[in-house]
Design a protein around this motif. Structure first.
Motif, PDB file in Angstrom:
ATOM      1  N   VAL A 301      18.225  10.162  32.821  1.00 20.95           N
ATOM      2  CA  VAL A 301      19.498  10.285  32.117  1.00 20.95           C
ATOM      3  C   VAL A 301      20.555   9.589  32.977  1.00 20.95           C
ATOM      4  O   VAL A 301      20.721   9.939  34.150  1.00 20.95           O
ATOM      5  CB  VAL A 301      19.884  11.754  31.882  1.00 20.95           C
ATOM      6  N   GLU A 302      21.239   8.628  32.409  1.00 26.31           N
ATOM      7  CA  GLU A 302      22.288   7.928  33.142  1.00 26.31           C
ATOM      8  C   GLU A 302      23.518   7.766  32.256  1.00 26.31           C
ATOM      9  O   GLU A 302      23.418   7.749  31.024  1.00 26.31           O
ATOM     10  CB  GLU A 302      21.811   6.573  33.636  1.00 26.31           C
ATOM     11  N   ASN A 303      24.674   7.677  32.881  1.00 23.96           N
ATOM     12  CA  ASN A 303      25.918   7.542  32.137  1.00 23.96           C
ATOM     13  C   ASN A 303      26.738   6.392  32.720  1.00 23.96           C
ATOM     14  O   ASN A 303      26.363   5.770  33.717  1.00 23.96           O
ATOM     15  CB  ASN A 303      26.712   8.848  32.167  1.00 23.96           C
ATOM     16  N   THR A 353      15.608  13.140  41.403  1.00 19.45           N
ATOM     17  CA  THR A 353      16.243  12.054  42.149  1.00 19.45           C
ATOM     18  C   THR A 353      17.589  11.722  41.525  1.00 19.45           C
ATOM     19  O   THR A 353      17.671  11.519  40.304  1.00 19.45           O
ATOM     20  CB  THR A 353      15.358  10.795  42.163  1.00 19.45           C
ATOM     21  N   LEU A 354      18.632  11.653  42.351  1.00 20.14           N
ATOM     22  CA  LEU A 354      19.971  11.284  41.913  1.00 20.14           C
ATOM     23  C   LEU A 354      20.324   9.931  42.539  1.00 20.14           C
ATOM     24  O   LEU A 354      20.285   9.785  43.763  1.00 20.14           O
ATOM     25  CB  LEU A 354      20.999  12.331  42.327  1.00 20.14           C
ATOM     26  N   THR A 355      20.670   8.972  41.693  1.00 22.81           N
ATOM     27  CA  THR A 355      20.974   7.620  42.161  1.00 22.81           C
ATOM     28  C   THR A 355      22.323   7.188  41.617  1.00 22.81           C
ATOM     29  O   THR A 355      22.478   7.022  40.396  1.00 22.81           O
ATOM     30  CB  THR A 355      19.890   6.629  41.711  1.00 22.81           C
ATOM     31  N   PRO A 356      23.314   6.993  42.487  1.00 25.06           N
ATOM     32  CA  PRO A 356      24.605   6.487  41.995  1.00 25.06           C
ATOM     33  C   PRO A 356      24.479   5.018  41.606  1.00 25.06           C
ATOM     34  O   PRO A 356      23.883   4.216  42.329  1.00 25.06           O
ATOM     35  CB  PRO A 356      25.531   6.681  43.201  1.00 25.06           C
ATOM     36  N   GLY A 361      28.913   5.671  37.472  1.00 27.38           N
ATOM     37  CA  GLY A 361      28.047   6.625  36.815  1.00 27.38           C
ATOM     38  C   GLY A 361      26.911   7.046  37.721  1.00 27.38           C
ATOM     39  O   GLY A 361      26.802   6.652  38.897  1.00 27.38           O
ATOM     40  N   LEU A 362      26.013   7.848  37.162  1.00 27.41           N
ATOM     41  CA  LEU A 362      24.917   8.438  37.921  1.00 27.41           C
ATOM     42  C   LEU A 362      23.640   8.379  37.092  1.00 27.41           C
ATOM     43  O   LEU A 362      23.661   8.583  35.878  1.00 27.41           O
ATOM     44  CB  LEU A 362      25.248   9.895  38.280  1.00 27.41           C
TER      45      LEU A 362
END
Length: 373
Positions: A301-303, A353-356, A361-362
């Motif tokens: 999921v990315e924004n 996993t969180l990737t800026p 966005g993220l």
């Protein structure tokens, strides 16, 4: 549970060593009797000493040869003394060896008592090469480290939860005091504000219960298709996305995972909700994708929201941690969205996993083990 007193392990090992040594000594003496004394005549005899002519007389020397009974009478006391020495040697040596062998176990026992008393910072730290005791000590140290981290996390979570739950109660108390002291304060206005504060408290309580359920792992696993859950979550959040002018796009293939449908649906809903509220107003996009690869299923999921500081990413998974104050003022929230997601992923033995994104966005990726067909 109370237990009757018994022999210590060290004493049991000592008796075992001594008993084994005694059995070995008896077997050795039995072998001597069987293979040596068995071929000696039972009674003694006289034999000629030296070489004599065929017609010898009394001048030839005679020598006495002992029989089996003579050897037993001579060898018996010496064998008894030897067995007594073996018994004493086995007890002393066994006691010493058992103490040396059980020394690591005594250290582990002492560390266990300290841990039972509440001290989780103590470690065994056995030195030496790998063996059963070192493996047990390393496993015990790893368990203490996990318990210490878990207890610290629970204490921090309880403190944060108490603070968050106290806020709506304090607001309610303040509004009631104002309404009681100010006759001009309208009843309808008071009810409306109390309803909003109470709704936030209910949402926070439900989030805390869901987080506790995920941490406890008390759920039944079933085969769940993440792609279908993504579509369901997107459809549920369409009104919120339209209100904020954000487009939600879903794509991907079938991704069947083994887990709780309710928890995984809550996971995806939280991710999509966060992606919507932390987005660019009126022109933002949320993309949800699922796929299967090498025995794993994944959800991303990315924004297109504002840029996220890489140093801030690790703190987003902690309970009650929110993004920028600007975003918080826009949508409120309890700061439990990603914390709940993290707990659900851990309960399903997955990876989060969180990737800026460099453009802003993220991107949040969840990897779970695929369900066995």
């Amino acid at each position: 549970m109370a237990r009757p007193p018994g022999l210590s392990v060290r004493l049991k090992l000592t008796l075992s060593y001594a008993g084994f040594l005694m059995v070995a000594g008896v077997l050795l003496l039995g072998a001597v009797w069987r293979f040596l004394l068995h071929y000696i005549p039972e009674e003694g005899a006289n034999a000629i000493a030296g070489r004599c002519p065929e017609s010898f007389d009394d001048s030839c020397g005679w020598q006495f040869m002992p029989g089996r009974d003579d050897l037993v009478r001579a060898f018996g006391p010496k064998a008894a003394i030897l067995l007594a020495f073996l018994l004493l040697f086995g007890l002393v040596g066994g006691w010493f060896l058992a103490g040396r062998m059980l020394a690591p176990l005594n250290r582990i026992t002492a560390a266990t008592r300290l841990a039972a008393g509440g001290s989780l910072t103590h470690r065994v730290r056995l030195r030496g090469k790998q063996d059963e005791f070192r493996e047990l000590a390393d496993a015990f140290d790893a368990m203490l480290a996990r318990l210490e981290a878990h207890v610290a996390e629970q204490r921090r979570f309880a403190a944060n939860a108490s603070h968050e739950l106290r806020t709506p109660l304090a607001i309610t108390q303040a509004m009631l005091d104002v309404a009681r002291n100010d006759p001009r304060y309208g009843r309808d206005q008071l009810v409306e504000r109390l309803y909003a504060v109470n709704a936030r408290a209910v949402e926070l309580t439900e989030a805390l219960l869901l987080l506790s359920r995920a941490d406890g792992g008390s759920f039944t696993r079933e085969t769940v298709d993440l792609s279908l859950l993504a579509e369901e979550a997107a459809e549920t959040l369409v009104p919120l996305a339209e209100e904020r002018g954000v487009a939600v796009e879903t794509s991907g293939t079938m991704a069947a995972a083994a887990g709780s449908r309710a928890l995984l649906l809550q996971l995806i809903t939280n991710l999509v909700h966060n992606a919507i509220v932390h987005n660019l107003p009126s022109r933002g996009v949320v993309r949800v994708a699922t796929w299967y690869h090498n025995g794993l299923v994944a959800l991303a999921v990315e924004n297109t929201g504002p840029r996220v500081d890489p140093d801030q990413v690790a703190t987003l998974l902690e309970p009650f941690k929110r993004g920028a104050e600007r975003t918080r003022s826009l949508h409120g929230g309890q700061g439990l969205g990603l914390a709940i997601v993290h707990s659900i992923v851990r309960a399903h033995d997955g990876v989060l996993t969180l990737t800026p994104l460099t453009t802003g966005g993220l991107r949040v990726t969840v990897q779970l083990r695929a369900a066995v067909p």
